[in-house]
Design a protein around this motif. Sequence first.
Motif, PDB file in Angstrom:
ATOM      1  N   TRP A 130       5.711 -19.353   6.353  1.00 25.82           N
ATOM      2  CA  TRP A 130       7.204 -19.425   6.977  1.00 25.82           C
ATOM      3  C   TRP A 130       8.602 -20.393   6.163  1.00 25.82           C
ATOM      4  CZ3 TRP A 130       9.212 -15.312   8.344  1.00 25.82           C
ATOM      5  CH2 TRP A 130       7.904 -13.950   8.373  1.00 25.82           C
ATOM      6  N   GLU A 131       7.801 -21.035   5.590  1.00 28.94           N
ATOM      7  CA  GLU A 131       8.678 -22.911   4.775  1.00 28.94           C
ATOM      8  C   GLU A 131       9.371 -22.584   4.252  1.00 28.94           C
ATOM      9  OE1 GLU A 131       6.638 -26.788   4.878  1.00 28.94           O
ATOM     10  OE2 GLU A 131       5.806 -26.848   7.337  1.00 28.94           O
ATOM     11  N   VAL A 132       8.607 -22.110   3.566  1.00 25.79           N
ATOM     12  CA  VAL A 132       9.553 -21.227   2.392  1.00 25.79           C
ATOM     13  C   VAL A 132      10.003 -19.833   2.241  1.00 25.79           C
ATOM     14  CG1 VAL A 132       8.850 -22.833   1.093  1.00 25.79           C
ATOM     15  CG2 VAL A 132       7.478 -20.678   0.471  1.00 25.79           C
ATOM     16  N   GLU A 133       9.846 -19.343   3.535  1.00 24.18           N
ATOM     17  CA  GLU A 133      10.372 -17.704   3.539  1.00 24.18           C
ATOM     18  C   GLU A 133       8.921 -17.208   2.696  1.00 24.18           C
ATOM     19  OE1 GLU A 133      14.364 -17.648   4.356  1.00 24.18           O
ATOM     20  OE2 GLU A 133      14.250 -18.079   5.771  1.00 24.18           O
ATOM     21  N   SER A 134       8.060 -17.141   2.341  1.00 22.46           N
ATOM     22  CA  SER A 134       7.417 -16.507   1.192  1.00 22.46           C
ATOM     23  C   SER A 134       6.218 -15.996   1.550  1.00 22.46           C
ATOM     24  CB  SER A 134       7.074 -16.882   0.021  1.00 22.46           C
ATOM     25  OG  SER A 134       6.182 -17.577   0.000  1.00 22.46           O
ATOM     26  N   ALA A 135       5.283 -14.602   0.982  1.00 22.95           N
ATOM     27  CA  ALA A 135       4.470 -14.331   1.498  1.00 22.95           C
ATOM     28  C   ALA A 135       3.664 -13.688  -0.158  1.00 22.95           C
ATOM     29  CB  ALA A 135       4.091 -12.673   1.742  1.00 22.95           C
ATOM     30  N   ALA A 136       2.695 -14.227  -0.414  1.00 28.56           N
ATOM     31  CA  ALA A 136       1.495 -14.078  -1.728  1.00 28.56           C
ATOM     32  C   ALA A 136       0.344 -13.159  -1.626  1.00 28.56           C
ATOM     33  CB  ALA A 136       1.248 -15.918  -2.381  1.00 28.56           C
ATOM     34  N   VAL A 137       0.414 -12.253  -2.455  1.00 25.46           N
ATOM     35  CA  VAL A 137      -0.180 -11.212  -2.520  1.00 25.46           C
ATOM     36  C   VAL A 137      -1.266 -11.514  -4.091  1.00 25.46           C
ATOM     37  CG1 VAL A 137      -1.254  -9.162  -1.816  1.00 25.46           C
ATOM     38  CG2 VAL A 137       0.791 -10.157  -1.001  1.00 25.46           C
ATOM     39  N   VAL A 138      -2.427 -12.159  -3.871  1.00 29.68           N
ATOM     40  CA  VAL A 138      -3.253 -12.021  -5.024  1.00 29.68           C
ATOM     41  C   VAL A 138      -3.980 -10.020  -4.566  1.00 29.68           C
ATOM     42  CG1 VAL A 138      -5.005 -12.812  -6.353  1.00 29.68           C
ATOM     43  CG2 VAL A 138      -2.919 -14.450  -4.292  1.00 29.68           C
ATOM     44  N   THR A 139      -3.840  -9.244  -5.819  1.00 29.52           N
ATOM     45  CA  THR A 139      -4.843  -8.822  -5.853  1.00 29.52           C
ATOM     46  C   THR A 139      -5.587  -8.163  -7.575  1.00 29.52           C
ATOM     47  OG1 THR A 139      -5.460  -5.697  -6.408  1.00 29.52           O
ATOM     48  CG2 THR A 139      -2.787  -7.258  -6.917  1.00 29.52           C
ATOM     49  N   ARG A 140      -6.721  -7.562  -7.708  1.00 29.31           N
ATOM     50  CA  ARG A 140      -7.796  -7.754  -8.808  1.00 29.31           C
ATOM     51  C   ARG A 140      -6.868  -7.601  -9.936  1.00 29.31           C
ATOM     52  NH1 ARG A 140     -11.753  -8.067  -4.371  1.00 29.31           N
ATOM     53  NH2 ARG A 140     -12.957  -9.970  -4.415  1.00 29.31           N
ATOM     54  N   HIS A 141      -5.820  -6.130  -9.534  1.00 30.98           N
ATOM     55  CA  HIS A 141      -5.327  -4.792 -10.100  1.00 30.98           C
ATOM     56  C   HIS A 141      -4.145  -4.180 -10.514  1.00 30.98           C
ATOM     57  CE1 HIS A 141      -9.070  -4.399 -11.739  1.00 30.98           C
ATOM     58  NE2 HIS A 141     -10.340  -4.054 -10.815  1.00 30.98           N
ATOM     59  N   LEU A 142      -3.108  -4.457 -11.062  1.00 30.51           N
ATOM     60  CA  LEU A 142      -1.884  -4.269 -11.243  1.00 30.51           C
ATOM     61  C   LEU A 142      -2.381  -2.849 -11.299  1.00 30.51           C
ATOM     62  CD1 LEU A 142      -0.264  -6.957 -11.682  1.00 30.51           C
ATOM     63  CD2 LEU A 142      -0.156  -6.122  -9.517  1.00 30.51           C
ATOM     64  N   PRO A 143      -0.788  -1.700 -10.762  1.00 27.67           N
ATOM     65  CA  PRO A 143      -0.552  -0.384 -11.525  1.00 27.67           C
ATOM     66  C   PRO A 143      -0.333  -0.850 -13.322  1.00 27.67           C
ATOM     67  CG  PRO A 143       0.489  -0.642  -9.270  1.00 27.67           C
ATOM     68  CD  PRO A 143      -0.236  -1.712  -9.412  1.00 27.67           C
ATOM     69  N   GLU A 144      -0.467   0.276 -13.968  1.00 26.86           N
ATOM     70  CA  GLU A 144      -0.463   0.448 -15.221  1.00 26.86           C
ATOM     71  C   GLU A 144       1.569   0.244 -15.375  1.00 26.86           C
ATOM     72  OE1 GLU A 144      -2.890   2.724 -17.613  1.00 26.86           O
ATOM     73  OE2 GLU A 144      -4.366   2.099 -17.086  1.00 26.86           O
ATOM     74  N   ASP A 145       2.014   1.172 -14.610  1.00 29.60           N
ATOM     75  CA  ASP A 145       2.959   1.291 -14.970  1.00 29.60           C
ATOM     76  C   ASP A 145       3.868   0.626 -13.753  1.00 29.60           C
ATOM     77  OD1 ASP A 145       2.164   2.633 -12.160  1.00 29.60           O
ATOM     78  OD2 ASP A 145       3.658   4.618 -12.581  1.00 29.60           O
ATOM     79  N   ASP A 158      -9.356  -3.993  -3.983  1.00 30.83           N
ATOM     80  CA  ASP A 158      -8.830  -5.385  -5.061  1.00 30.83           C
ATOM     81  C   ASP A 158      -8.225  -5.971  -4.109  1.00 30.83           C
ATOM     82  OD1 ASP A 158      -9.563  -3.136  -6.907  1.00 30.83           O
ATOM     83  OD2 ASP A 158      -8.012  -2.896  -6.773  1.00 30.83           O
ATOM     84  N   LEU A 159      -7.625  -6.285  -2.601  1.00 26.94           N
ATOM     85  CA  LEU A 159      -6.801  -7.388  -2.120  1.00 26.94           C
ATOM     86  C   LEU A 159      -8.099  -8.695  -2.669  1.00 26.94           C
ATOM     87  CD1 LEU A 159      -5.475  -5.975   1.249  1.00 26.94           C
ATOM     88  CD2 LEU A 159      -4.004  -7.853  -0.944  1.00 26.94           C
ATOM     89  N   GLU A 160      -7.878  -9.961  -3.156  1.00 22.94           N
ATOM     90  CA  GLU A 160      -8.270 -10.673  -2.400  1.00 22.94           C
ATOM     91  C   GLU A 160      -7.598 -11.841  -1.683  1.00 22.94           C
ATOM     92  OE1 GLU A 160      -8.131 -12.843  -6.986  1.00 22.94           O
ATOM     93  OE2 GLU A 160      -9.623 -11.741  -7.199  1.00 22.94           O
ATOM     94  N   ALA A 161      -6.048 -11.705  -1.433  1.00 23.15           N
ATOM     95  CA  ALA A 161      -6.333 -12.733  -0.520  1.00 23.15           C
ATOM     96  C   ALA A 161      -4.312 -12.276  -0.735  1.00 23.15           C
ATOM     97  CB  ALA A 161      -5.469 -14.110  -1.387  1.00 23.15           C
ATOM     98  N   ARG A 215       0.706  -1.474   0.290  1.00 23.90           N
ATOM     99  CA  ARG A 215      -0.027  -0.168  -0.052  1.00 23.90           C
ATOM    100  C   ARG A 215       0.495   1.170   0.043  1.00 23.90           C
ATOM    101  NH1 ARG A 215      -3.133   2.127   5.021  1.00 23.90           N
ATOM    102  NH2 ARG A 215      -4.360   4.317   4.183  1.00 23.90           N
ATOM    103  N   ASN A 216       1.606   1.210   1.495  1.00 19.59           N
ATOM    104  CA  ASN A 216       2.582   2.693   0.964  1.00 19.59           C
ATOM    105  C   ASN A 216       3.868   2.518  -0.720  1.00 19.59           C
ATOM    106  OD1 ASN A 216       1.568   3.107   3.683  1.00 19.59           O
ATOM    107  ND2 ASN A 216       3.376   2.611   4.428  1.00 19.59           N
ATOM    108  N   GLN A 217       4.313   2.373  -0.950  1.00 18.86           N
ATOM    109  CA  GLN A 217       4.191   2.005  -2.763  1.00 18.86           C
ATOM    110  C   GLN A 217       3.837   2.364  -3.527  1.00 18.86           C
ATOM    111  OE1 GLN A 217       7.933   2.011  -2.272  1.00 18.86           O
ATOM    112  NE2 GLN A 217       8.312   0.983  -0.430  1.00 18.86           N
ATOM    113  N   GLY A 218       2.435   1.947  -2.886  1.00 18.89           N
ATOM    114  CA  GLY A 218       1.860   2.649  -4.447  1.00 18.89           C
ATOM    115  C   GLY A 218       1.519   1.372  -5.461  1.00 18.89           C
ATOM    116  N   LEU A 219       1.790  -0.092  -4.750  1.00 19.50           N
ATOM    117  CA  LEU A 219       1.595  -0.762  -5.887  1.00 19.50           C
ATOM    118  C   LEU A 219      -0.146  -1.634  -5.621  1.00 19.50           C
ATOM    119  CD1 LEU A 219       5.046  -2.211  -5.004  1.00 19.50           C
ATOM    120  CD2 LEU A 219       4.149  -0.874  -7.200  1.00 19.50           C
ATOM    121  N   LEU A 220      -0.278  -1.413  -4.380  1.00 24.59           N
ATOM    122  CA  LEU A 220      -1.655  -1.907  -3.860  1.00 24.59           C
ATOM    123  C   LEU A 220      -2.572  -0.257  -3.894  1.00 24.59           C
ATOM    124  CD1 LEU A 220      -2.181  -4.399  -1.135  1.00 24.59           C
ATOM    125  CD2 LEU A 220      -2.251  -4.459  -3.986  1.00 24.59           C
TER     126      LEU A 220
END
Length: 280
Positions: free
Chosen positions: A83-98, A75-78, A65-70
């Motif tokens: 932590w087993e693979v040290e990752s966070a997956a975020v799914v959104t309906r819309h990405l910035p055009e730029d 728009d947030l879906e998930a 959000r603070n980076q302007g990427l959401l």
Amino acid sequence: MSPFIRSRARLPATLEIEVLDEYGEPRRQAIAAERALTVYLNKREIVTLMTLGADPEALVVGYLRNQGLLARREDLEAVFVDWEVESAAVVTRHLPEDLEERLGRRTVTTGCGQGTVFGRLLEAVPTQTLPDTPLRQSVLYGLLENLGAYNETYKSAGAVHGCALCHQAEVLDFVEDVGRHNAVDTLAGHQWLGEARSARADIFYTTGRLTSEMVLKVAQMGIGILVSRSGVTQKGVELAERFGVLLIARAKGRHFQAIHAARRLELDAMPPRRPGDRRG
């Protein structure tokens, strides 16, 4: 707010190790956790954050959000942390055009452990008018006293920063992490995830420096007063003037330094001067 899928992959903020004290005696000591978490946005790798891991979903949502990427909470879906693979997956309906342009232009900030902002955020102009909420000196002193009840991780382990959403002297939400940028991002995530009484927040507190990154993120959260026990940077002062943020730096005990305070700071609890105090 629309429903979305969310994991709750919180980990303890501290762990214990064995140390030798100044007498050569072993003892157990709590230390701050520091874990790597790689953030993916719609399967695109964005960044790896170093964090305590105490509230990772709010951290990554607030960061994006603070980076302007959401752009919108709706728009947030998930958001799912593994932590087993040290990752966070975020799914959104819309990405910035730029998006590609934003990711291609990075600025390494002065945040602890080095923060990063994408695109031209430091050149941003206000998209909303911040409230010009006045601040009474007595309220500031009351807030600083109330904040003394927090900082649990810092008190037991050190090596962390804390940030808080506040309404006058009341602390609404307090977060600690290994970097101040992580803590403010987590609070921004709490706003969107509905976990903070953030609608009433009119003051933001941080233990870290008042840098351009901190001023920008607080302005994006719609808060017009920023308080710190630490100092301020030149770019932080410039952005605060651009966005209309009242800065309170070096706030400890009864001392503080107010910046851009004209017509907003009410000196209703001035401490008595001590002999030898310098004026000006």
